[in-house]
Design a protein around this motif. Structure first.
Motif, mmCIF file in Angstrom:
data_model
loop_
_atom_site.group_PDB
_atom_site.id
_atom_site.type_symbol
_atom_site.label_atom_id
_atom_site.label_comp_id
_atom_site.label_asym_id
_atom_site.label_seq_id
_atom_site.Cartn_x
_atom_site.Cartn_y
_atom_site.Cartn_z
ATOM 1 N N LEU A 1 0.826 -1.216 0.000
ATOM 2 C CA LEU A 1 0.000 0.000 0.000
ATOM 3 C C LEU A 1 0.856 1.261 0.000
ATOM 4 C CD1 LEU A 1 -2.985 -0.571 2.372
ATOM 5 C CD2 LEU A 1 -3.047 0.698 0.226
ATOM 6 N N ARG A 2 1.923 1.249 0.803
ATOM 7 C CA ARG A 2 2.792 2.431 0.861
ATOM 8 C C ARG A 2 3.354 2.748 -0.522
ATOM 9 N NH1 ARG A 2 4.410 4.390 5.859
ATOM 10 N NH2 ARG A 2 3.749 3.056 7.581
ATOM 11 N N VAL A 3 3.798 1.705 -1.215
ATOM 12 C CA VAL A 3 4.331 1.902 -2.563
ATOM 13 C C VAL A 3 3.250 2.474 -3.483
ATOM 14 C CG1 VAL A 3 5.098 0.659 -4.633
ATOM 15 C CG2 VAL A 3 6.179 0.210 -2.431
ATOM 16 N N LEU A 4 2.046 1.934 -3.379
ATOM 17 C CA LEU A 4 0.950 2.417 -4.223
ATOM 18 C C LEU A 4 0.632 3.885 -3.935
ATOM 19 C CD1 LEU A 4 -1.518 -0.601 -4.157
ATOM 20 C CD2 LEU A 4 -0.608 0.476 -6.218
ATOM 21 N N ILE A 5 0.615 4.233 -2.656
ATOM 22 C CA ILE A 5 0.249 5.600 -2.267
ATOM 23 C C ILE A 5 1.359 6.577 -2.660
ATOM 24 C CG2 ILE A 5 -0.256 7.108 -0.306
ATOM 25 C CD1 ILE A 5 -1.514 4.564 1.039
ATOM 26 N N GLU A 6 2.625 6.150 -2.456
ATOM 27 C CA GLU A 6 3.744 7.031 -2.806
ATOM 28 C C GLU A 6 3.853 7.246 -4.311
ATOM 29 O OE1 GLU A 6 7.061 5.132 -0.959
ATOM 30 O OE2 GLU A 6 6.456 5.809 1.042
ATOM 31 N N PRO B 1 12.363 -7.740 1.036
ATOM 32 C CA PRO B 1 12.745 -8.686 -0.023
ATOM 33 C C PRO B 1 11.958 -9.989 0.021
ATOM 34 C CG PRO B 1 14.623 -8.079 1.363
ATOM 35 C CD PRO B 1 13.432 -7.427 1.958
ATOM 36 N N GLU B 2 11.295 -10.273 1.142
ATOM 37 C CA GLU B 2 10.610 -11.560 1.249
ATOM 38 C C GLU B 2 9.258 -11.592 0.526
ATOM 39 O OE1 GLU B 2 10.733 -9.312 3.548
ATOM 40 O OE2 GLU B 2 8.766 -9.149 4.495
ATOM 41 N N ILE B 3 8.778 -10.432 0.146
ATOM 42 C CA ILE B 3 7.468 -10.386 -0.508
ATOM 43 C C ILE B 3 7.585 -10.866 -1.955
ATOM 44 C CG2 ILE B 3 5.595 -8.852 -1.280
ATOM 45 C CD1 ILE B 3 6.005 -7.177 1.179
ATOM 46 N N ILE C 1 5.581 -2.710 -8.992
ATOM 47 C CA ILE C 1 5.253 -2.591 -7.568
ATOM 48 C C ILE C 1 6.136 -3.539 -6.769
ATOM 49 C CG2 ILE C 1 3.458 -2.989 -5.819
ATOM 50 C CD1 ILE C 1 1.416 -2.210 -8.082
ATOM 51 N N LEU C 2 6.257 -4.761 -7.264
ATOM 52 C CA LEU C 2 7.099 -5.750 -6.570
ATOM 53 C C LEU C 2 8.531 -5.245 -6.447
ATOM 54 C CD1 LEU C 2 7.290 -8.615 -5.352
ATOM 55 C CD2 LEU C 2 8.022 -9.403 -7.614
ATOM 56 N N GLY C 3 9.060 -4.678 -7.541
ATOM 57 C CA GLY C 3 10.433 -4.167 -7.521
ATOM 58 C C GLY C 3 10.635 -3.139 -6.420
ATOM 59 N N LEU C 4 9.668 -2.248 -6.256
ATOM 60 C CA LEU C 4 9.777 -1.193 -5.240
ATOM 61 C C LEU C 4 9.586 -1.751 -3.830
ATOM 62 C CD1 LEU C 4 7.804 1.597 -7.120
ATOM 63 C CD2 LEU C 4 10.230 1.628 -6.567
ATOM 64 N N VAL C 5 8.648 -2.703 -3.706
ATOM 65 C CA VAL C 5 8.370 -3.292 -2.392
ATOM 66 C C VAL C 5 9.595 -4.072 -1.905
ATOM 67 C CG1 VAL C 5 7.030 -5.099 -1.243
ATOM 68 C CG2 VAL C 5 5.861 -3.393 -2.632
#
Ligand SMILES: [Zn+2]
Ligand SMILES: [Zn+2]
Ligand SMILES: [Zn+2]
Length: 152
Positions: A27-32, A52-54, A43-47
């Motif tokens: 969510l933080r990545v999406l909001i930012e 790293p476990e996601i 999104i995965l790259g930023l998360v």
């Protein structure tokens, strides 16, 4: 940010979902990156920079939940990738429109609805109540548009 997160957390709980730490990171990545129209892979790259476990499956699952709650828009701009955009929708607001450059692929947004007249006509002629729309406008951005003759 924390305020938005707590609002989303509340929405999730109302539908029996939890705001897990992983979902919160996504969510933080999406909001930012609200105006960046990210794909799930992006999104995965930023998360992964922070968590790293996601994995991609978690990203997809989270997006699915947020989509079902109306918290993200999902769009296809014709490059074969679904792109996601977070928006804490007020019940009455309509989605902004997108301008897609056919040359460089840049995506710009138009915040004004400008479709009120069309929406009124549709209701008048068809009895159809418009609650939202997705408008994609294709063409060339300021940098790519061929300069018209006579224009400075
Ligand atoms: Zn947008
Ligand atoms: Zn509208
Ligand atoms: Zn362009």
């Amino acid at each position: 940010m924390e305020n938005i997160l707590s609002q989303v957390g509340k929405k999730l709980r109302e539908s029996d979902y939890k705001l897990t730490p992983q979902r919160e990171e996504i969510l933080r990545v999406l909001i930012e990156n609200q105006d960046k129209h990210l794909s799930a892979e992006e999104i995965l790259g930023l998360v992964k920079e922070k968590s790293p476990e996601i994995g991609l499956a978690t990203v997809y699952r989270t997006l699915e939940i947020l989509y079902s709650l109306g918290l993200v828009h999902c769009m296809d701009f014709g490059d074969g990738r679904k792109r996601y955009e977070f928006e804490l929708l007020e019940s009455k607001s309509h989605q902004h429109h997108h301008l897609i450059c056919l040359n460089c692929g840049k995506i710009e947004e138009i915040e004004e609805d400008l479709l009120e007249e069309l929406e009124r006509e549709v209701y008048k002629n068809k009895g159809f109540v418009v609650t939202n729309h997705q408008l994609k406008i294709y063409g060339f951005c300021r940098n790519c548009a061929p300069k018209k003759e006579g224009e400075i």
